[in-house]
Design a protein around this motif. Structure first.
Motif, PDB file in Angstrom:
ATOM      1  N   ARG A  66      22.214  28.219  38.915  1.00  0.00           N
ATOM      2  CA  ARG A  66      21.908  26.840  38.516  1.00  0.00           C
ATOM      3  C   ARG A  66      21.363  26.063  39.705  1.00  0.00           C
ATOM      4  N   VAL A  67      20.711  24.945  39.402  1.00  0.00           N
ATOM      5  CA  VAL A  67      20.335  23.969  40.423  1.00  0.00           C
ATOM      6  C   VAL A  67      21.417  22.899  40.433  1.00  0.00           C
ATOM      7  N   GLU A  68      22.005  22.671  41.577  1.00  0.00           N
ATOM      8  CA  GLU A  68      23.075  21.691  41.694  1.00  0.00           C
ATOM      9  C   GLU A  68      22.579  20.493  42.502  1.00  0.00           C
ATOM     10  N   PRO A  69      22.460  19.317  41.873  1.00  0.00           N
ATOM     11  CA  PRO A  69      22.016  18.136  42.622  1.00  0.00           C
ATOM     12  C   PRO A  69      23.022  17.762  43.706  1.00  0.00           C
ATOM     13  N   MET A  70      22.506  17.171  44.772  1.00  0.00           N
ATOM     14  CA  MET A  70      23.363  16.633  45.826  1.00  0.00           C
ATOM     15  C   MET A  70      23.304  15.114  45.797  1.00  0.00           C
ATOM     16  N   VAL A  71      24.441  14.472  46.038  1.00  0.00           N
ATOM     17  CA  VAL A  71      24.506  13.010  46.050  1.00  0.00           C
ATOM     18  C   VAL A  71      25.336  12.545  47.240  1.00  0.00           C
ATOM     19  N   TRP A  72      25.065  11.325  47.665  1.00  0.00           N
ATOM     20  CA  TRP A  72      25.947  10.658  48.612  1.00  0.00           C
ATOM     21  C   TRP A  72      27.106  10.055  47.833  1.00  0.00           C
ATOM     22  N   VAL A  73      28.280  10.040  48.426  1.00  0.00           N
ATOM     23  CA  VAL A  73      29.428   9.417  47.766  1.00  0.00           C
ATOM     24  C   VAL A  73      30.134   8.482  48.741  1.00  0.00           C
ATOM     25  N   GLY A  74      30.714   7.441  48.157  1.00  0.00           N
ATOM     26  CA  GLY A  74      31.479   6.478  48.943  1.00  0.00           C
ATOM     27  C   GLY A  74      32.654   5.980  48.135  1.00  0.00           C
ATOM     28  N   ALA A  75      33.434   5.096  48.736  1.00  0.00           N
ATOM     29  CA  ALA A  75      34.580   4.489  48.058  1.00  0.00           C
ATOM     30  C   ALA A  75      34.223   3.057  47.692  1.00  0.00           C
ATOM     31  N   SER A  76      34.480   2.690  46.448  1.00  0.00           N
ATOM     32  CA  SER A  76      34.111   1.347  45.985  1.00  0.00           C
ATOM     33  C   SER A  76      34.901   0.253  46.710  1.00  0.00           C
ATOM     34  N   THR A  77      36.021   0.618  47.332  1.00  0.00           N
ATOM     35  CA  THR A  77      36.862  -0.372  48.006  1.00  0.00           C
ATOM     36  C   THR A  77      36.260  -0.869  49.315  1.00  0.00           C
ATOM     37  N   ARG A  78      35.310  -0.091  49.884  1.00  0.00           N
ATOM     38  CA  ARG A  78      34.721  -0.491  51.170  1.00  0.00           C
ATOM     39  C   ARG A  78      33.299   0.038  51.271  1.00  0.00           C
ATOM     40  N   PRO A  79      32.301  -0.839  51.184  1.00  0.00           N
ATOM     41  CA  PRO A  79      30.889  -0.402  51.153  1.00  0.00           C
ATOM     42  C   PRO A  79      30.353  -0.037  52.541  1.00  0.00           C
ATOM     43  N   VAL A  80      30.855   1.027  53.105  1.00  0.00           N
ATOM     44  CA  VAL A  80      30.426   1.403  54.462  1.00  0.00           C
ATOM     45  C   VAL A  80      28.976   1.879  54.491  1.00  0.00           C
ATOM     46  N   HIS A  96      36.879   9.458  40.893  1.00  0.00           N
ATOM     47  CA  HIS A  96      37.226   8.133  41.421  1.00  0.00           C
ATOM     48  C   HIS A  96      36.327   7.712  42.582  1.00  0.00           C
ATOM     49  N   LEU A  97      35.439   8.582  43.031  1.00  0.00           N
ATOM     50  CA  LEU A  97      34.507   8.199  44.086  1.00  0.00           C
ATOM     51  C   LEU A  97      33.182   7.739  43.484  1.00  0.00           C
ATOM     52  N   LEU A  98      32.419   7.013  44.275  1.00  0.00           N
ATOM     53  CA  LEU A  98      31.218   6.337  43.793  1.00  0.00           C
ATOM     54  C   LEU A  98      29.953   7.086  44.230  1.00  0.00           C
ATOM     55  N   PRO A  99      29.191   7.649  43.275  1.00  0.00           N
ATOM     56  CA  PRO A  99      27.898   8.249  43.649  1.00  0.00           C
ATOM     57  C   PRO A  99      26.936   7.153  44.102  1.00  0.00           C
ATOM     58  N   LEU A 100      26.210   7.402  45.175  1.00  0.00           N
ATOM     59  CA  LEU A 100      25.302   6.416  45.743  1.00  0.00           C
ATOM     60  C   LEU A 100      23.871   6.928  45.653  1.00  0.00           C
ATOM     61  N   SER A 101      22.913   5.993  45.727  1.00  0.00           N
ATOM     62  CA  SER A 101      21.510   6.359  45.556  1.00  0.00           C
ATOM     63  C   SER A 101      20.637   5.582  46.531  1.00  0.00           C
ATOM     64  N   HIS A 102      19.333   5.731  46.317  1.00  0.00           N
ATOM     65  CA  HIS A 102      18.369   5.011  47.154  1.00  0.00           C
ATOM     66  C   HIS A 102      18.548   3.502  47.017  1.00  0.00           C
ATOM     67  N   ASN A 103      19.032   3.053  45.877  1.00  0.00           N
ATOM     68  CA  ASN A 103      19.289   1.612  45.677  1.00  0.00           C
ATOM     69  C   ASN A 103      20.391   1.094  46.597  1.00  0.00           C
ATOM     70  N   ASP A 104      21.221   1.992  47.101  1.00  0.00           N
ATOM     71  CA  ASP A 104      22.293   1.615  48.022  1.00  0.00           C
ATOM     72  C   ASP A 104      21.876   1.802  49.479  1.00  0.00           C
ATOM     73  N   GLY A 105      20.591   2.081  49.692  1.00  0.00           N
ATOM     74  CA  GLY A 105      20.084   2.230  51.047  1.00  0.00           C
ATOM     75  C   GLY A 105      20.225   3.617  51.634  1.00  0.00           C
ATOM     76  N   LEU A 106      20.454   4.611  50.770  1.00  0.00           N
ATOM     77  CA  LEU A 106      20.628   5.980  51.252  1.00  0.00           C
ATOM     78  C   LEU A 106      19.480   6.862  50.773  1.00  0.00           C
ATOM     79  N   PRO A 107      19.071   7.833  51.569  1.00  0.00           N
ATOM     80  CA  PRO A 107      17.909   8.658  51.214  1.00  0.00           C
ATOM     81  C   PRO A 107      18.265   9.691  50.145  1.00  0.00           C
ATOM     82  N   PRO A 108      17.307  10.047  49.287  1.00  0.00           N
ATOM     83  CA  PRO A 108      17.568  11.120  48.314  1.00  0.00           C
ATOM     84  C   PRO A 108      17.790  12.439  49.030  1.00  0.00           C
ATOM     85  N   LEU A 109      18.588  13.294  48.405  1.00  0.00           N
ATOM     86  CA  LEU A 109      18.938  14.581  48.988  1.00  0.00           C
ATOM     87  C   LEU A 109      18.325  15.714  48.168  1.00  0.00           C
ATOM     88  N   ASP A 110      17.885  16.757  48.847  1.00  0.00           N
ATOM     89  CA  ASP A 110      17.324  17.916  48.151  1.00  0.00           C
ATOM     90  C   ASP A 110      18.411  18.643  47.367  1.00  0.00           C
TER      91      ASP A 110
END
Length: 282
Positions: free
Chosen positions: A159-173, A238-252
């Motif tokens: 399969r192709v497995e997408p990669m994402v950035w993740v963070g905690a909603s309690t602190r937008p680091v 319970h973790l938050l997937p992040l995207s380019h809208n959150d200022g992070l680059p897309p991942l291959d």
């Protein structure tokens, strides 16, 4: 009393284990809309909700947990009944390697079914990064390996497995610069892709944590101390997937393959490989 469809029970289990209707649909090779409709119809028949749905998560209800326990037993009995008739009793041992970020979500379901169908086959699982599994395969110390395809790694596509950035909603680091990141140890494919993506978009970062363990990365993210790149299948609900809208680059994306050693030409290895491809391919 309404009939309990085993295929729908399989959908309930997939959603419960992945924490998502979309991911559950991938597991059972259905569209998310079709899976949602089937589970909704079952909830209407039962007169009780099986899941509490929100925009961020899917949580199983007490009634759903009860049905989940029965469903697993029923599906195990179906697999056992099928195997007892169509396949001979097998004995032997299979050693399989898999990285942490795939092991917790991709493998348990497959191994549970295989163990029910072939109770006399001993399974040994070795959790290591993909780069560490390759030499073990070459030395015939592993029979099979589910790993990320990279240079020099060959295997059957799973399969192709997408990669994402993740963070905690309690602190937008993820808004901080330099960006605090938690990464796997050097040699890991996810690490290399993350660093490449950050450098490609000129995003300054600082290494907050390095570990070969997925649990270590999750702990740092939960504490709000860093963001981490993860295979989508391994992201806790319970973790938050992040995207380019959150200022992070897309991942291959990662390409997951099933590789075999030269000495794995044995029926137990063949049957486990067949089950892995049947269950996880997508």
């Amino acid at each position: 009393m309404k009939r309990l469809d085993l295929d729908v029970l399989e959908m309930v289990i997939a959603v419960a284990e992945t924490g998502s209707f979309a991911r559950g649909a991938e597991v059972v090779h259905r569209s998310a809309s079709a899976l949602s409709m089937q589970i909704k119809a079952l909830e209407e028949d039962l007169g009780k909700p099986l899941f509490v749905r929100s925009t961020r998560s899917v949580v199983i209800t007490p009634e759903g947990q009860t049905l989940l326990d029965y469903g697993r037993r029923m599906l195990e009995m179906r697999a056992e009944a099928w195997a007892s008739i169509v396949r001979p009793e097998m004995t032997g041992r299979v050693t399989i390697g898999i990285p942490d970020d795939y092991a917790s979500t991709l493998l348990p379901r497959v191994l549970r079914k295989f163990a029910v169908a072939h109770p006399r086959v001993e399974i040994r699982v070795l959790g290591l990064p993909s780069s560490a599994l390759v030499p073990l395969l070459n030395d015939n110390k592993l029979d099979l390996a589910c790993l990320t395809k990279s240079k020099g790694v060959t295997g059957t596509f799973i399969r192709v497995e997408p990669m994402v950035w993740v963070g905690a909603s309690t602190r937008p680091v993820w808004k901080e610069r330099p960006l605090p990141v938690a990464l796997f140890a050097p040699g890991n494919n996810a690490r290399a892709r993350a660093i490449s993506a950050l450098q490609r978009e000129n995003i300054p970062y600082r290494m907050s944590y390095e570990s070969p363990s997925l649990l270590g990365l999750i702990s740092m993210v939960e504490a709000g101390l860093a963001v981490a790149p993860m295979a989508r299948c391994s992201v806790p609900s319970h973790l938050l997937p992040l995207s380019h809208n959150d200022g992070l680059p897309p991942l291959d994306d990662l390409e997951v393959v099933l590789a075999r050693s030269a000495t794995s030409n044995r029926p137990p290895c063949d049957f486990l490989a067949e089950q892995i491809l049947s269950e996880l391919r997508g």
